[in-house]
Design an enzyme around this catalytic site. Structure first.
Site, mmCIF file in Angstrom:
data_model
loop_
_atom_site.group_PDB
_atom_site.id
_atom_site.type_symbol
_atom_site.label_atom_id
_atom_site.label_comp_id
_atom_site.label_asym_id
_atom_site.label_seq_id
_atom_site.Cartn_x
_atom_site.Cartn_y
_atom_site.Cartn_z
ATOM 1 C CG ASN A 1 24.373 -16.829 -29.981
ATOM 2 O OD1 ASN A 1 24.907 -17.719 -29.301
ATOM 3 N ND2 ASN A 1 23.498 -17.103 -30.936
ATOM 4 C CG HIS B 1 22.841 -19.150 -35.498
ATOM 5 N ND1 HIS B 1 22.056 -19.972 -34.709
ATOM 6 C CD2 HIS B 1 22.395 -19.313 -36.779
ATOM 7 C CE1 HIS B 1 21.172 -20.590 -35.470
ATOM 8 N NE2 HIS B 1 21.358 -20.217 -36.729
#
Ligand code: GRF
Length: 224
Positions: free
Chosen positions: A113, A115
């Site tokens: 991911n 972020h």
């Protein structure tokens, strides 16, 4: 890539504009990049990034999460699609759904991911506004492996940008986003090539990639 190490098949999961997805697609056009974007999936059938991916000739799929009775029902249908496309790695790229431990465990060590903050600071939402409210002078982005706890997995690579007088969440976010587009392809390369290994809960990248995991652009490239 040699026949012995085929390019990893990556699914980019998006909910919106998909600018990080685009940066991954651009990197994957290089012949020696160890991953290809095999699928773009969205929980929002009207996500602008889906059209962008289609226009680039990439397979797309969408399931509207509200059409499912539960979070797990939605995820099981999503998982079926990922398996049908023989996906090796999942890249969350602005995918705005919390994932259940069940789904995360299907992809342990194979889902990453991006972020928009330097983790472990500023987990969660509204990272740029919160950084400005605290008066920090350094902000940035992180790519990390996904674990059941939000924004908590082993860190693969980070980018740093300055916080400038007069910044708004928008100007700061734009400065960070430019570096996200450098960072995410770099981190995916480390994971897809096998260079990034999780050891004792931390990512090590080996001698060849050591030092590449921090993106600190020169001031003239910061868009400041
Ligand atoms: C990015 O800021 C990313 O860090 C966060 O969501 C945003 C997605 O933007 N996870 P985009 O859809 O990739 O343009």
């Amino acid at each position: 890539m040699s026949a012995a190490s085929p390019r990893k098949r990556v699914a980019a999961l998006i909910s919106g504009r998909g600018s990080n997805m685009l940066s991954l697609m651009a990197a994957a056009r290089q012949a020696d990049y160890p991953a290809e974007i095999a699928l773009v999936f969205s929980n929002k059938p009207d996500a602008p990034g889906l059209e962008t991916a289609k226009d680039a000739g990439i397979a797309t799929a969408a399931l509207f999460h509200k059409d499912f009775a539960s979070r797990e029902d939605f995820e099981r249908a999503m998982q079926d699609i990922l398996l049908a496309h023989k996906i090796d790695l999942v890249c969350l790229a602005g995918f705005m759904r919390l994932l259940t431990p069940w789904f995360v465990e299907q992809w342990t060590g194979r889902m990453i991911n991006i972020h928009p903050a330097i983790l472990p600071s500023y987990k969660g939402l509204h990272t740029h506004a919160r950084a400005l409210a605290d008066g920090v002078k350094l902000h940035g982005a992180t790519v990390h492996f996904v674990v059941p706890e939000m924004d908590a997995g082993a860190i693969i690579a980070q980018a740093a940008v300055p916080v400038l007088d007069g910044d708004t969440p928008e100007t700061l976010g734009a400065r960070v986003l430019i570096q996200e587009h450098v960072l995410y392809p770099l981190a995916l390369k480390l994971v897809a090539s096998g260079a990034a290994k999780i050891i004792d809960g931390k990512v090590l990248t080996g001698e060849t990639a050591n030092g590449e995991t921090l993106v600190v652009p020169s001031p003239s490239l910061q868009g400041a």
